[in-house]
Design a protein around this motif. Structure first.
Motif, PDB file in Angstrom:
ATOM      1  N   VAL A  61       0.854  -1.180   0.000  1.00  0.00           N
ATOM      2  CA  VAL A  61       0.000   0.000   0.000  1.00  0.00           C
ATOM      3  C   VAL A  61       0.895   1.237   0.000  1.00  0.00           C
ATOM      4  O   VAL A  61       1.704   1.428   0.907  1.00  0.00           O
ATOM      5  N   THR A  62       0.746   2.049  -1.036  1.00  0.00           N
ATOM      6  CA  THR A  62       1.469   3.305  -1.127  1.00  0.00           C
ATOM      7  C   THR A  62       0.476   4.417  -0.853  1.00  0.00           C
ATOM      8  O   THR A  62      -0.500   4.591  -1.590  1.00  0.00           O
ATOM      9  N   LEU A  63       0.700   5.150   0.236  1.00  0.00           N
ATOM     10  CA  LEU A  63      -0.189   6.244   0.595  1.00  0.00           C
ATOM     11  C   LEU A  63       0.023   7.426  -0.342  1.00  0.00           C
ATOM     12  O   LEU A  63       1.040   7.533  -1.022  1.00  0.00           O
ATOM     13  N   LYS A  64      -0.939   8.309  -0.338  1.00  0.00           N
ATOM     14  CA  LYS A  64      -0.886   9.513  -1.174  1.00  0.00           C
ATOM     15  C   LYS A  64       0.390  10.312  -0.927  1.00  0.00           C
ATOM     16  O   LYS A  64       0.953  10.891  -1.850  1.00  0.00           O
ATOM     17  N   ASN A  65       0.887  10.283   0.319  1.00  0.00           N
ATOM     18  CA  ASN A  65       2.093  11.053   0.655  1.00  0.00           C
ATOM     19  C   ASN A  65       3.388  10.313   0.306  1.00  0.00           C
ATOM     20  O   ASN A  65       4.470  10.816   0.549  1.00  0.00           O
ATOM     21  N   GLY A  66       3.264   9.087  -0.232  1.00  0.00           N
ATOM     22  CA  GLY A  66       4.443   8.329  -0.642  1.00  0.00           C
ATOM     23  C   GLY A  66       4.905   7.273   0.348  1.00  0.00           C
ATOM     24  O   GLY A  66       5.761   6.458   0.023  1.00  0.00           O
ATOM     25  N   ASP A  67       4.371   7.279   1.569  1.00  0.00           N
ATOM     26  CA  ASP A  67       4.728   6.252   2.544  1.00  0.00           C
ATOM     27  C   ASP A  67       4.253   4.893   2.054  1.00  0.00           C
ATOM     28  O   ASP A  67       3.182   4.783   1.443  1.00  0.00           O
ATOM     29  N   ILE A  68       5.034   3.852   2.322  1.00  0.00           N
ATOM     30  CA  ILE A  68       4.707   2.495   1.872  1.00  0.00           C
ATOM     31  C   ILE A  68       4.538   1.582   3.086  1.00  0.00           C
ATOM     32  O   ILE A  68       5.351   1.606   4.007  1.00  0.00           O
ATOM     33  N   PHE A  69       3.458   0.796   3.064  1.00  0.00           N
ATOM     34  CA  PHE A  69       3.181  -0.192   4.093  1.00  0.00           C
ATOM     35  C   PHE A  69       2.872  -1.519   3.417  1.00  0.00           C
ATOM     36  O   PHE A  69       2.364  -1.548   2.293  1.00  0.00           O
ATOM     37  N   TYR A  70       3.172  -2.606   4.108  1.00  0.00           N
ATOM     38  CA  TYR A  70       2.823  -3.939   3.613  1.00  0.00           C
ATOM     39  C   TYR A  70       1.791  -4.549   4.543  1.00  0.00           C
ATOM     40  O   TYR A  70       1.920  -4.478   5.766  1.00  0.00           O
ATOM     41  N   TYR A  71       0.755  -5.127   3.959  1.00  0.00           N
ATOM     42  CA  TYR A  71      -0.303  -5.787   4.716  1.00  0.00           C
ATOM     43  C   TYR A  71      -0.367  -7.242   4.289  1.00  0.00           C
ATOM     44  O   TYR A  71      -0.207  -7.563   3.115  1.00  0.00           O
ATOM     45  N   TYR A  72      -0.620  -8.104   5.267  1.00  0.00           N
ATOM     46  CA  TYR A  72      -0.753  -9.542   5.022  1.00  0.00           C
ATOM     47  C   TYR A  72      -2.154  -9.964   5.440  1.00  0.00           C
ATOM     48  O   TYR A  72      -2.534  -9.753   6.588  1.00  0.00           O
ATOM     49  N   LEU A  73      -2.913 -10.529   4.507  1.00  0.00           N
ATOM     50  CA  LEU A  73      -4.294 -10.914   4.788  1.00  0.00           C
ATOM     51  C   LEU A  73      -4.454 -12.417   4.701  1.00  0.00           C
ATOM     52  O   LEU A  73      -3.929 -13.069   3.784  1.00  0.00           O
ATOM     53  N   ASP A  74      -5.194 -12.971   5.631  1.00  0.00           N
ATOM     54  CA  ASP A  74      -5.539 -14.385   5.626  1.00  0.00           C
ATOM     55  C   ASP A  74      -6.465 -14.636   4.440  1.00  0.00           C
ATOM     56  O   ASP A  74      -7.508 -13.984   4.328  1.00  0.00           O
TER      57      ASP A  74
END
Length: 79
Positions: A61-74
């Motif tokens: 997930v790349t936020l509008k401000n450029g920050d990047i996060f990773y999510y793990y979904l079952d």
């Protein structure tokens, strides 16, 4: 819950860029996945991965401000 450190400033001042960025992220109660396109967030499916021995979908997930996060979904519950 957010961590709000006590600041002993003598007078009010402007918040720094990091403070403002954190406040904006904390204000998104639904998280970056809900209404992602309307928020300007980009979601990329990165494939499958293992989390504690279980299969999971990996999302970047790349936020509008450029920050990047990773999510793990079952894959069974999407949580």
């Amino acid at each position: 819950m957010a961590d709000f450190p006590v600041r002993r400033a003598q007078r009010p001042g402007n918040a720094g860029e990091d403070d403002v960025r954190g406040l904006a992220e904390d204000a998104d109660f639904d998280g970056p996945l809900v209404d992602a396109q309307a928020k300007g967030n980009k979601i990329e499916y990165m494939g499958h991965d293992q989390v504690d021995g279980d299969d999971a979908y990996k999302l970047k997930v790349t936020l509008k401000n450029g920050d990047i996060f990773y999510y793990y979904l079952d894959p069974d519950t999407l949580h």
